[in-house]
Design a protein around this motif. Sequence first.
Motif, PDB file in Angstrom:
ATOM      1  N   ALA A 198       0.833  -1.199   0.000  1.00  0.00           N
ATOM      2  CA  ALA A 198       0.000   0.000   0.000  1.00  0.00           C
ATOM      3  C   ALA A 198       0.873   1.257   0.000  1.00  0.00           C
ATOM      4  CB  ALA A 198      -0.908  -0.001   1.222  1.00  0.00           C
ATOM      5  N   ASP A 199       0.479   2.202  -0.847  1.00  0.00           N
ATOM      6  CA  ASP A 199       1.140   3.512  -0.977  1.00  0.00           C
ATOM      7  C   ASP A 199       2.521   3.436  -1.630  1.00  0.00           C
ATOM      8  OD1 ASP A 199      -1.047   4.795   0.263  1.00  0.00           O
ATOM      9  OD2 ASP A 199      -0.237   4.341   2.244  1.00  0.00           O
ATOM     10  N   ARG A 200       2.872   2.288  -2.184  1.00  0.00           N
ATOM     11  CA  ARG A 200       4.103   2.179  -2.956  1.00  0.00           C
ATOM     12  C   ARG A 200       3.765   2.257  -4.440  1.00  0.00           C
ATOM     13  NH1 ARG A 200       8.603   0.035  -0.163  1.00  0.00           N
ATOM     14  NH2 ARG A 200       9.670   0.375  -2.152  1.00  0.00           N
ATOM     15  N   SER A 201       4.761   2.573  -5.256  1.00  0.00           N
ATOM     16  CA  SER A 201       4.537   2.744  -6.685  1.00  0.00           C
ATOM     17  C   SER A 201       5.677   2.124  -7.482  1.00  0.00           C
ATOM     18  CB  SER A 201       4.384   4.220  -7.045  1.00  0.00           C
ATOM     19  OG  SER A 201       5.551   4.947  -6.707  1.00  0.00           O
ATOM     20  N   LEU A 202       5.367   1.821  -8.745  1.00  0.00           N
ATOM     21  CA  LEU A 202       6.336   1.299  -9.694  1.00  0.00           C
ATOM     22  C   LEU A 202       6.085   1.961 -11.044  1.00  0.00           C
ATOM     23  CD1 LEU A 202       6.059  -2.537  -8.947  1.00  0.00           C
ATOM     24  CD2 LEU A 202       8.049  -1.115  -8.434  1.00  0.00           C
ATOM     25  N   ALA A 203       7.070   1.900 -11.915  1.00  0.00           N
ATOM     26  CA  ALA A 203       6.917   2.411 -13.277  1.00  0.00           C
ATOM     27  C   ALA A 203       7.336   1.321 -14.255  1.00  0.00           C
ATOM     28  CB  ALA A 203       7.766   3.662 -13.480  1.00  0.00           C
ATOM     29  N   TYR A 204       6.708   1.348 -15.428  1.00  0.00           N
ATOM     30  CA  TYR A 204       7.043   0.384 -16.484  1.00  0.00           C
ATOM     31  C   TYR A 204       6.877   1.071 -17.822  1.00  0.00           C
ATOM     32  CZ  TYR A 204       7.342  -3.967 -19.116  1.00  0.00           C
ATOM     33  OH  TYR A 204       7.733  -4.954 -19.972  1.00  0.00           O
ATOM     34  N   ASP A 205       7.810   0.843 -18.731  1.00  0.00           N
ATOM     35  CA  ASP A 205       7.750   1.449 -20.066  1.00  0.00           C
ATOM     36  C   ASP A 205       7.315   0.407 -21.089  1.00  0.00           C
ATOM     37  OD1 ASP A 205       8.530   4.053 -19.395  1.00  0.00           O
ATOM     38  OD2 ASP A 205      10.653   3.512 -19.436  1.00  0.00           O
TER      39      ASP A 205
END
Length: 234
Positions: free
Chosen positions: A173-180
């Motif tokens: 919870a409240d964590r994030s990730l990015a992906y291209d």
Amino acid sequence: MNQILRPSDARGNADFGWLKSRHTFSFGSYFDPNHIGFGALRVINEDRVAPSAGFPAHPHQNMEIISYVVSGGLEHKDSLGTGSVIRPGDLQRMTAGTGVRHSEYNHSDADPVHFLQIWIIPEEDGLAPSYEQKAFPEEERRNALRLIGSRDGRNGSLVIHQDVDLYASLLSADRSLAYDIRPGRKVWLQLVKGKLSVNGQQLAAGDGLGLLDAGAIALAAGEDAEFLLFDLAA
């Protein structure tokens, strides 16, 4: 970014008493011409099987069949002589190829088993049947995109005989990730548990989202989230 939202409650439904299944794409007696598959990704069935129940031996041909267990234990036997129990954190891949028979049963006589059965169309017919299973510990998937399946088996992933990269994540919870998403690719994201925002689109457990254009994806968990991400040829 062009996208296809597949809400959980819009999926196909099958209830046989011992088996309760939701179908993201057309499967069995459920047919929706607007949801046949997503590129080479042909089936995502979310199955819940009652204690000691299951699928007796049945045939498959020319399909990559992947099992991802959410809770419980799934007992697998096949005509290759393979026997195993698949548990949370495990990934199983069976190449049906020229033909294989297998059975799947709930390993427990007390608790249900909850799993995703995934079918991917292979890049060629007539492959030799084969089987592979591997555990991916929680710490490898926690707040990360862990590659668990790929065409070349890199980084310790299982080999899938198709141009696909399959990732698993347990996002707190409240964590994030990015992906291209690279040019010439598209992504299907299947949320297994929790709540997740994908470029602002809110997803709940069981929802799927197809992303069709190249570009960055921002993933943020509203509560602890478990999901699979399929990166496929467009």
